[in-house]
Design a protein around this motif. Sequence first.
Motif, mmCIF file in Angstrom:
data_model
loop_
_atom_site.group_PDB
_atom_site.id
_atom_site.type_symbol
_atom_site.label_atom_id
_atom_site.label_comp_id
_atom_site.label_asym_id
_atom_site.label_seq_id
_atom_site.Cartn_x
_atom_site.Cartn_y
_atom_site.Cartn_z
ATOM 1 N N GLU A 189 -5.382 -5.781 -2.105
ATOM 2 C CA GLU A 189 -4.323 -5.854 -1.088
ATOM 3 C C GLU A 189 -4.921 -5.975 0.306
ATOM 4 O O GLU A 189 -4.399 -6.701 1.169
ATOM 5 C CB GLU A 189 -3.443 -4.608 -1.168
ATOM 6 C CG GLU A 189 -2.280 -4.631 -0.193
ATOM 7 C CD GLU A 189 -1.322 -3.470 -0.382
ATOM 8 O OE1 GLU A 189 -0.423 -3.308 0.464
ATOM 9 O OE2 GLU A 189 -1.469 -2.733 -1.369
ATOM 10 N N LEU A 190 -6.028 -5.266 0.550
ATOM 11 C CA LEU A 190 -6.678 -5.308 1.859
ATOM 12 C C LEU A 190 -7.541 -6.557 2.026
ATOM 13 O O LEU A 190 -7.884 -6.937 3.150
ATOM 14 C CB LEU A 190 -7.548 -4.063 2.054
ATOM 15 C CG LEU A 190 -6.813 -2.730 2.180
ATOM 16 C CD1 LEU A 190 -7.800 -1.575 2.152
ATOM 17 C CD2 LEU A 190 -5.994 -2.690 3.468
ATOM 18 N N ARG A 201 -8.607 1.290 -11.429
ATOM 19 C CA ARG A 201 -7.651 0.186 -11.254
ATOM 20 C C ARG A 201 -6.904 0.309 -9.927
ATOM 21 O O ARG A 201 -6.665 -0.696 -9.244
ATOM 22 C CB ARG A 201 -6.664 0.160 -12.425
ATOM 23 C CG ARG A 201 -7.266 -0.354 -13.729
ATOM 24 C CD ARG A 201 -6.168 -0.728 -14.712
ATOM 25 N NE ARG A 201 -5.377 0.432 -15.099
ATOM 26 C CZ ARG A 201 -5.674 1.235 -16.116
ATOM 27 N NH1 ARG A 201 -6.750 1.002 -16.864
ATOM 28 N NH2 ARG A 201 -4.890 2.256 -16.423
ATOM 29 N N GLN A 202 -6.530 1.532 -9.571
ATOM 30 C CA GLN A 202 -5.804 1.737 -8.314
ATOM 31 C C GLN A 202 -6.668 1.360 -7.112
ATOM 32 O O GLN A 202 -6.183 0.751 -6.156
ATOM 33 C CB GLN A 202 -5.361 3.209 -8.196
ATOM 34 C CG GLN A 202 -4.306 3.633 -9.202
ATOM 35 C CD GLN A 202 -2.980 2.954 -8.933
ATOM 36 O OE1 GLN A 202 -2.616 2.701 -7.788
ATOM 37 N NE2 GLN A 202 -2.235 2.660 -10.007
ATOM 38 N N ILE A 203 -7.957 1.705 -7.170
ATOM 39 C CA ILE A 203 -8.850 1.358 -6.058
ATOM 40 C C ILE A 203 -9.046 -0.152 -5.990
ATOM 41 O O ILE A 203 -9.080 -0.750 -4.906
ATOM 42 C CB ILE A 203 -10.205 2.073 -6.211
ATOM 43 C CG1 ILE A 203 -10.021 3.597 -6.193
ATOM 44 C CG2 ILE A 203 -11.151 1.647 -5.085
ATOM 45 C CD1 ILE A 203 -9.377 4.149 -4.938
ATOM 46 N N ARG A 204 -9.130 -0.797 -7.154
ATOM 47 C CA ARG A 204 -9.238 -2.263 -7.181
ATOM 48 C C ARG A 204 -8.005 -2.903 -6.563
ATOM 49 O O ARG A 204 -8.083 -3.861 -5.805
ATOM 50 C CB ARG A 204 -9.408 -2.740 -8.625
ATOM 51 C CG ARG A 204 -10.788 -2.550 -9.218
ATOM 52 C CD ARG A 204 -11.806 -3.449 -8.544
ATOM 53 N NE ARG A 204 -13.089 -3.414 -9.255
ATOM 54 C CZ ARG A 204 -14.203 -3.937 -8.781
ATOM 55 N NH1 ARG A 204 -14.191 -4.535 -7.590
ATOM 56 N NH2 ARG A 204 -15.333 -3.866 -9.469
ATOM 57 N N MET A 222 0.830 -1.185 0.000
ATOM 58 C CA MET A 222 0.000 0.000 0.000
ATOM 59 C C MET A 222 0.875 1.249 0.000
ATOM 60 O O MET A 222 1.829 1.337 0.778
ATOM 61 C CB MET A 222 -0.905 0.010 1.238
ATOM 62 C CG MET A 222 -1.923 1.130 1.252
ATOM 63 S SD MET A 222 -2.793 1.190 2.831
ATOM 64 C CE MET A 222 -3.368 -0.506 2.985
ATOM 65 N N GLU A 223 0.541 2.191 -0.859
ATOM 66 C CA GLU A 223 1.316 3.417 -0.970
ATOM 67 C C GLU A 223 0.449 4.613 -0.597
ATOM 68 O O GLU A 223 -0.782 4.529 -0.578
ATOM 69 C CB GLU A 223 1.859 3.570 -2.390
ATOM 70 C CG GLU A 223 2.782 2.433 -2.824
ATOM 71 C CD GLU A 223 3.292 2.613 -4.234
ATOM 72 O OE1 GLU A 223 3.221 3.749 -4.750
ATOM 73 O OE2 GLU A 223 3.741 1.619 -4.825
#
Length: 297
Positions: free
Chosen positions: A42-43, A34-37, A1-2
Motif C-alpha cells: 500500500e505504501l 502477510r499484513q506487513i507485506r 491502511m488501518e
Amino acid sequence: MELRHLRYFAAVARELNFSRAAEQLHMAQPPLSRQIRQLEEELGAELIDRRARPLRLTPAGQFFHGQAVQLLERLAEVRVATGRIAHGRRTWFGIGFVPSTLYGALPEVIRRFREAQPEVDVGLSELTTIQQIEALKAGRIDVGFGRLRFDDARIEGEVVTEESIVAALPAGHRLARRKRLGLAELVGEPLLLYPAKPRPSYADQVLDMFRSRSLAPAVALEANEMQTAIGLVVAGVGYALVPRSVEGLHREGLVYVPLGDGGVSSPVIMNCRAGDGSGLLTQFRKLVMAVAGRPAG
C-alpha cells in the motif's frame, strides 16, 4: 491502511523478529507477515530488510516507524482523555495560535486559565490562521489566535489588540542606531518575509504596508517561520518586520527599531465558532480581554 497495520509494524520494528512480534500480538507468524507485506504494498515501499540477519528497517521503514509510534502514542492519549470526559472527570479545551502571539499576552492568558480551571485539559496547537479556521469548523479547537481577518459566517472574530510593527535589524547595520525608521528608508534593504506558505498570511500584511504607500520592497528570501527569519537577520542576510511583542525575543546581534509610519500595525484576532455560547469559552474570552486591558465584547 488501518490502525492494526501500525500496531503490527510497530511490534515487528521493536523486536526485529517476526516470531517474537507475533507472540506479543497473540497471533500466528504467517498472518503477521502477510499484513506487513500488505502495508508495504500500500505504501509502495519496502519497510523491512528481510535479507539482513538480524532483520533491520530500511530508511523508509525507519521514517515510517517514527511516524507510526507518534500516531499510536497520540491515539492512546486521545483514548484516555475521551474516557475522562465521558465519565465527567475532565473537559477538553483546544487553543490554536500563530507563533508570534506567544510573545504577547497569550502565555499569561493560558497560565491564568489553567489555574482557574484545573479540571480542564488544555490542548495547544501551533497553527496558521487559515489552519485555525479549518480546525474551528471541524471542532478540533475551541478558540484560535491569528493575525488575519476572515469574512466567514461560521466564524466570529474579535480584535484583542493592534500591535505596532518594528524593524528587526542586524546589530551592525547602518540603520540599527536610528531611534525610528520609515518604510521608505527600508525599501532598498533586503527584506526577509515569513511565513512563506500557506498564503494569505502575515507576509501579505507586510507587503501591503509597502504597497499602500506605493513602495516596492526588495524581498531577499521567504522563511517558513519567524524564528528562522530572525536567525537570518542575525546572520546579516537582511531585515524583518515583526510585531512589537517580539522584542521580548532577545538575541545577541539583533536590534529592534520602531517604525515612524502611521497606521503600521498587525492585529491579534481571537476567533471562535459563531454562536458558541459555552460557559468555558465565555470565561476564556472574558479572561483574554481582561489580560489585554479591554472590555469583553
